[in-house]
Design a protein around this motif. Structure first.
Motif, short mmCIF file in Angstrom:
data_model
loop_
_atom_site.label_atom_id
_atom_site.label_comp_id
_atom_site.label_asym_id
_atom_site.label_seq_id
_atom_site.Cartn_x
_atom_site.Cartn_y
_atom_site.Cartn_z
N PHE A 70 -4.89 7.15 1.62
CA PHE A 70 -4.79 5.95 0.88
C PHE A 70 -4.55 6.58 -0.57
O PHE A 70 -5.22 7.38 -1.00
CB PHE A 70 -5.89 5.08 1.00
N GLN A 95 0.72 11.34 3.66
CA GLN A 95 0.28 12.17 5.02
C GLN A 95 0.76 13.52 4.68
O GLN A 95 2.07 13.97 4.91
CB GLN A 95 1.02 11.41 6.13
N GLY A 150 -0.16 17.67 9.69
CA GLY A 150 -1.32 17.91 10.22
C GLY A 150 -2.57 17.15 9.78
O GLY A 150 -3.72 17.40 10.44
N GLN A 151 -2.23 16.05 8.99
CA GLN A 151 -3.29 15.29 8.60
C GLN A 151 -3.08 13.82 8.76
O GLN A 151 -1.93 13.32 9.16
CB GLN A 151 -3.85 15.40 6.97
N GLY A 152 -4.08 12.92 8.76
CA GLY A 152 -3.85 11.36 8.85
C GLY A 152 -3.42 11.11 7.55
O GLY A 152 -3.58 11.52 6.58
N PRO A 153 -2.82 9.80 7.45
CA PRO A 153 -2.61 9.22 6.28
C PRO A 153 -3.74 9.11 5.24
O PRO A 153 -4.66 8.50 5.81
CB PRO A 153 -1.70 7.79 6.45
N PHE A 209 4.03 -0.51 8.40
CA PHE A 209 4.37 0.49 7.86
C PHE A 209 6.01 0.80 7.58
O PHE A 209 6.56 0.64 8.89
CB PHE A 209 3.71 1.87 8.56
N GLY A 210 6.50 1.61 6.50
CA GLY A 210 7.57 1.83 6.60
C GLY A 210 7.78 3.46 7.41
O GLY A 210 6.89 3.85 7.61
N ALA A 211 9.14 3.73 7.44
CA ALA A 211 9.45 5.20 8.33
C ALA A 211 8.84 6.35 7.18
O ALA A 211 8.73 7.29 7.96
CB ALA A 211 10.62 5.37 8.65
N SER A 229 -7.77 4.14 -6.65
CA SER A 229 -8.72 4.98 -6.55
C SER A 229 -8.35 6.27 -5.75
O SER A 229 -8.77 7.37 -5.72
CB SER A 229 -9.99 4.28 -5.81
N TYR A 286 0.62 -1.12 -0.05
CA TYR A 286 -0.21 -0.06 -0.08
C TYR A 286 0.96 1.46 0.04
O TYR A 286 2.06 1.31 0.78
CB TYR A 286 -0.78 -0.11 1.21
N LEU A 333 4.12 7.42 2.64
CA LEU A 333 4.36 5.91 3.36
C LEU A 333 3.69 4.76 2.63
O LEU A 333 3.00 4.89 1.86
CB LEU A 333 3.31 5.97 4.79
N LEU A 343 -1.18 -4.38 8.52
CA LEU A 343 -0.22 -3.54 7.71
C LEU A 343 0.81 -3.17 8.52
O LEU A 343 0.66 -2.48 10.05
CB LEU A 343 -0.85 -2.20 7.41
N TYR A 386 0.50 5.33 0.91
CA TYR A 386 -0.42 6.33 1.48
C TYR A 386 0.44 7.87 1.58
O TYR A 386 1.70 7.59 1.48
CB TYR A 386 -0.75 6.06 3.22
#
Lengths: 116, 115
Positions: free
Chosen positions: A45, A37, A40-43, A107-109, A58, A33, A91, A105, A35
């Protein structure tokens, strides 16, 4: 590898340039996946691969964004004609399989992209 | 469509005090629920998840969360925080029956633990 590896960790580029961000998932994970970010926001998709194919793209914001995973392992996110609004942390995550929420999931850094 | 709301952008708390980070979601279908933690310059790490069964879920580092279907909430709690808990916390959902593990995240809550 032991975890999800992303390179580069930081990328500074000029408006209009082309960039590539690489993700090396956990060995054996078929699902991958991307993503984004923003500050100030969430990740959010972007795209999901099951094996070599993009099963869900999408979330890609426009046709300047493209991702590939030719051998079902490493993936590259490609951004053409970068704009200042593309500045964000990108991400990557992988999971053993896709499907239901039971597959966690990892996640990488992240790769921090700054477009000047 | 699904959405996740984390009302508190920042929560300051003193060390050894209890804390609750709030999460509410909106969805027309049932969802799986998650809390992730992001330490500075690190990737997101799963704290805990709710898939089914007991509504009280225990995770790593002494955190727990309770799923409340009627209030569409999944608040995160810890009875006594440490300085090392300072991080950004994200609540997320995945809708049932989807073909992917497409996580939908809230905007995050910064937990700032002070000595």
């Amino acid at each position: 590898g032991a975890g999800v590896s992303q390179t580069p960790s930081n990328k500074v580029t000029e408006k209009g340039k082309y960039v590539e961000l690489r993700c090396d998932p956990i060995s054996g994970h078929t699902a991958l996946y991307w993503y984004r970010q923003s500050l100030g926001q969430g990740p959010e998709f972007l795209i999901y691969f099951q094996g070599t194919g993009a099963a869900d793209d999408s979330g890609l914001p426009n046709d300047r964004f493209f991702a590939v995973r030719p051998e079902g392992s490493v993936s590259t996110l490609k951004i053409q004609r970068t704009e200042r609004g593309d500045s964000a942390v990108y991400l990557c995550a992988s999971s053993l399989t896709g499907g239901t929420g039971a597959n966690v999931l990892t996640f990488g850094a992240g790769s921090r992209l700054t477009v000047l | 469509a699904q959405s996740v709301t984390q009302l508190d952008s920042q929560v300051p708390v003193f060390e050894e005090a209890p804390v609750e980070l709030r999460c509410n979601y909106s969805s027309s279908v049932s969802v799986y629920l998650f809390w992730y933690v992001q330490y500075p310059n690190q990737g997101l790490q799963l704290l805990l998840k709710y898939l089914s069964g007991s509504t009280l879920v225990k995770g790593i580092n002494g955190f727990e969360a309770e799923f409340n279907k009627s209030q569409t909430s999944f608040h995160l709690r810890k009875p006594s925080v440490h300085i090392s808990d300072t991080a950004e916390y994200f609540c997320a959902v995945i809708p049932y029956g989807g073909a992917t593990n497409k996580l939908i995240f809230g905007t995050g809550t910064l937990l700032a633990v002070q000595p």
